[in-house]
Design a protein around this motif. Structure first.
Motif, PDB file in Angstrom:
ATOM      1  N   ASP B 109       0.833  -1.200   0.000  1.00  8.04           N
ATOM      2  CA  ASP B 109       0.000   0.000   0.000  1.00  8.04           C
ATOM      3  C   ASP B 109       0.868   1.250   0.000  1.00  8.04           C
ATOM      4  O   ASP B 109       0.563   2.237  -0.653  1.00  8.04           O
ATOM      5  CB  ASP B 109      -0.946   0.002   1.204  1.00  8.04           C
ATOM      6  N   TYR B 112       2.035   1.873  -3.462  1.00  4.88           N
ATOM      7  CA  TYR B 112       1.072   2.652  -4.240  1.00  4.88           C
ATOM      8  C   TYR B 112       1.268   4.154  -4.001  1.00  4.88           C
ATOM      9  O   TYR B 112       1.330   4.941  -4.935  1.00  4.88           O
ATOM     10  CB  TYR B 112      -0.346   2.236  -3.854  1.00  4.88           C
ATOM     11  N   THR B 134      -0.478  -4.247  -5.909  1.00  2.49           N
ATOM     12  CA  THR B 134      -1.917  -4.255  -5.643  1.00  2.49           C
ATOM     13  C   THR B 134      -2.689  -3.958  -6.923  1.00  2.49           C
ATOM     14  O   THR B 134      -2.155  -3.415  -7.889  1.00  2.49           O
ATOM     15  CB  THR B 134      -2.311  -3.198  -4.592  1.00  2.49           C
ATOM     16  N   ASN B 195       3.121 -11.284  -1.061  1.00  2.00           N
ATOM     17  CA  ASN B 195       3.570  -9.996  -1.605  1.00  2.00           C
ATOM     18  C   ASN B 195       5.019  -9.999  -2.079  1.00  2.00           C
ATOM     19  O   ASN B 195       5.638  -8.950  -2.183  1.00  2.00           O
ATOM     20  CB  ASN B 195       3.444  -8.865  -0.570  1.00  2.00           C
TER      21      ASN B 195
END
Lengths: 342, 342
Positions: B109, B112, B134, B195
Motif C-alpha cells: 500500500d 502505491y 496491488t 507480496n
DNA sequence: AATAGTATTGCAAATGTTTTCATAAATTGA
DNA sequence: TCAATTTATGAAAACATTTGCAATACTATT
C-alpha cells in the motif's frame, strides 16, 4: 469512466468536471481552508473520477518548491551508504520530499557533473557525502545558492551545514582500543585517502595515537584496499603472508575488516588469539560474524535520519544560518580483538 | 562577475547578456545545428558568465520529457537491491536520465503511495521490483499510462515489460544441487512469501524438486526469516538446536545463507561436513566468506544494467510494445555444500 | 434596513521554457 | 542583377500551474 482521456487530465479538466474555476481547484489543494467544504467535496469527486495527479513540475515553476532533495553519494552499492541513504530517504519522505539520487564512484569531477544535473531539476536542497569536494563544486554551490548539506563528516569549521560523526576521533578510538590491549605490532588497511576526508581523518587519528604510544607502522603494513570485501581479503592475505606479520590489524571500515577476518580464517589463523582485527563503522552484519567484529560504532541510521529531518526543515525555512550536528561514537568490543598473549 | 544575481538567472537573462532572443538561446541548447556558430559562441560565453543552468521543470511543461525515471524498491538497504539500484542508476544516467527513488519496506500500500508521489513529478518511466503489486497500483499505472518496468522477475506472461531472472528455476537449481549431493534432510529458510513473488517462486521451485525426489520438509524445518543477517542467524540457531536437525539448509537468499553460516559456526558445526548451506543470489561478498558460499548466481548487476539501458530507450521511443528479458542463472558451488557422508 | 465585514470564487497575469510561424539576411543560379 | 532558395533569428503562443486582485454573496451588527 465516460471521459477517460488517459494521461491528459489537467487542473482545468478537473475544474470543468467540478464546474468551478481552475483557481479554486488549485486552492483546494494548496489552501483547503480557503475553499468552501461543499465545493471541496465536488472537486475531490472530480479528481477521483478523472484520476487527476498534481503536476509538481508546473508547480515548481511558480517559485514554489519542487519538493525534491538531491543526494550525491560515492556509491550506492556499499553497506554503509545503503544504510544512510535508506534512513535519509525515509526521513525526507516523511516531510513530503522525494529523493533524487546520483552516484559518482569516488570521482570528484563526476560529482560536479552530477550536482549540475540535479540542479537542472531544481532540487530544493542538495546533500553530499563528506566535505572533500572540488573548488568548482564549492563555487557552483555558492553561485546557485542551493541549500547544501554534508552528511557523514562532522567538522566544526565546515563551510556548509553538516550532520555526521568525528572521523578523527573514530580513528583514535579504534587505535586506542588496540593499544590498550597491549598491541604494538599493528597493520593498517585503509581505502585510498585522497578525496575522502572520512578515511583520511580516521587514518590520521589512528596514526596519531600510535605515534604517541611510540608505535611505528612500517609502510608494508599499510596496504590500500578499495571498498570491497573481496579485495580487502586479498590485501589482508598478502599482508599476513609477509615474513613479518602484524599481530593486529586496524581496518578503515567494517567491510575491510570483514575481508580481513575471512582472510585470517582462510589461512587458519585464530582470531583473536593469533590476530586481532578492529573495524570502524559497525555496519549491519558486523555483529553477526563469527567471532563478532570489534569496531567503533558510527550510527549510520541515526545520521541519515537526523540529516534528513533537519535538512527538510532547513530547506523549508527562511533561515539560512548553518547548523552542525555531531553524532556520538562508541566502542563496541566483540570477539575479534583480545590482548596480546606473550 | 558584475551582475551576479545569484540563482535568478533564466534564459532571458542569458539572451539579454548575449544580445539575442530567448528563442535563440533555447535553440542553441536543443538544436545547436540551427544556430550560427558565432552566435552560439556568444551564448556560451553568456551562459558561463551568468552561471546559467537549464530548468528541466520548465522544459517538461512543454510535453518535453522530464528526464527522470522513478524507481520504487522494497528497501534500499539490502545487498541485493543496492547492487541493482547502482547498476540501474548508472545505466540510465548514461542516457541522460536522473533517478527518483523511493522505498516502501515491503508494504504494497505504501508502494502505491510512492508511485503516486513519483507520478506527481512526472517521471518519464517507472521501474518497480517484481510483479506483485496491488490491484490499485496496476489500475493507476494503466490509467496514467506511464511506461512501467518490472525488474528482477522474469515472467513470460507479465502484463508489463520485465527484465530479470526466472526465480522458479533458481529455486529448482538450488534444490537440485542439494538433492544431487544426496541430501534428504533439508531445512528451508525463506523470507515471507506473500507480496513477494521472487521469494515465493523460489520456494515453490525448491519444494517442487524435493517433492519429486520424494523428500518432504517438515513444517518446523521451514522457519521464516526477514531480510536481515541477524535475524536469519537467530532463526537458524533455533532450527539447529531442535532435537532433530536437518543436514542441509536451503536459504531463500544469500543474506539469509550468511546468517545461517554464522549460526552454524557459532555452535561449532563444521560446514559443510556437519551441515550444508545453500544460498540463492550470489551477492557481493558471498564468494569471500569462509568457506565460500555455494549459491545460485543471479546477475544483479547485469539485470540492473540491462533494465536501465533498455528502459531508457523504451521510454524515449514511440513504440509501446512490451519487451521481456531473461538473465541466465548459474550454479556456483563453493565451500558450504558437500555430499552427505554416512 | 442599512452598513460593515467576512467568506468564497473567478479573472488574468506570471512563471521559464519550447516551438510554430513569419521575417530578414545571405547565398545561389540564371 | 534579380528571383529563388537557404539560413538565421525573433515574436508570440502554448504548457500547467499559482496567486494577487477584484467581485460577489453571505453574515453579523446596529
Amino acid at each position: 469512466m465516460d471521459i477517460k482521456q488517459r494521461g491528459k487530465v489537467d487542473i482545468v479538466a478537473v475544474a470543468n468536471a467540478a464546474k468551478v474555476s481552475a483557481s479554486t481547484v488549485s486552492r483546494s489543494f494548496n489552501h483547503p481552508d480557503l475553499v468552501n467544504p461543499a465545493t471541496r467535496k465536488k472537486i475531490d469527486r472530480a479528481v477521483k473520477k478523472l484520476g487527476y495527479i498534481r503536476n509538481r513540475a508546473a508547480q515548481s515553476m511558480h517559485g514554489r518548491r519542487s519538493g525534491t532533495i538531491g543526494l550525491v553519494v560515492p556509491t550506492i552499492n556499499h553497506a554503509i551508504f545503503a544504510e544512510v541513504i535508506q534512513a535519509f530517504s525515509d526521513a525526507i519522505d516523511q516531510e513530503g520530499f522525494t529523493l533524487l539520487i546520483a552516484s559518482h564512484g569516488y570521482d570528484l569531477d563526476r560529482e560536479y557533473e552530477m550536482i549540475r544535473k540535479l540542479m537542472e531539476h531544481r532540487v530544493d536542497g542538495l546533500a553530499l557525502i563528506g566535505l572533500d569536494h572540488t573548488r568548482e563544486t564549492y563555487r557552483l554551490l555558492e553561485q546557485q545558492d542551493v541549500p547544501t548539506l554534508a552528511i557523514w563528516t562532522h567538522d566544526q569549521d565546515s563551510p556548509i551545514p553538516c550532520v555526521g560523526a568525528d572521523n578523527l576521533e573514530a580513528g583514535r578510538m579504534a587505535a586506542r582500543h588496540l593499544v590498550g590491549l597491549g598491541h604494538r605490532e599493528i597493520g593498517l588497511i585503509f581505502p585510498a585517502t585522497q578525496n575522502n576526508d572520512r578515511a583520511r581523518q580516521r587514518k590520521i587519528g589512528a596514526l596519531e595515537v600510535f605515534q604517541s604510544a611510540g608505535i611505528s607502522v612500517p609502510e608494508e603494513w599499510q596496504p590500500e584496499a578499495p571498498y570491497s570485501i573481496a579485495q580487502a581479503k586479498q590485501m589482508t592475505l598478502d599482508l599476513l603472508t609477509l615474513d613479518q606479520r602484524p599481530k593486529a590489524i586496524l581496518c578503515g571500515n567494517d567491510v575491510i575488516a570483514q575481508g580481513a577476518l575471512f582472510a585470517a580464517q582462510r589461512i587458519g589463523l585464530q582470531v583473536p588469539q593469533d590476530l586481532s582485527i578492529m573495524g570502524i563503522g559497525d555496519f549491519k552484519g558486523s555483529a553477526d560474524t563469527e567471532p563478532g567484529l570489534s569496531t567503533v560504532r558510527i550510527p549510520a541510521g541515526r545520521i541519515g535520519q537526523m540529516a534528513g529531518s533537519h535538512f527538510s526543515s532547513y530547506v523549508t525555512s527562511e533561515d539560512r544560518g548553518l547548523f552542525r550536528f555531531k553524532c556520538n561514537l562508541s566502542l563496541v568490543q566483540r570477539g575479534t580483538t583480545a590482548s596480546v598473549t606473550r
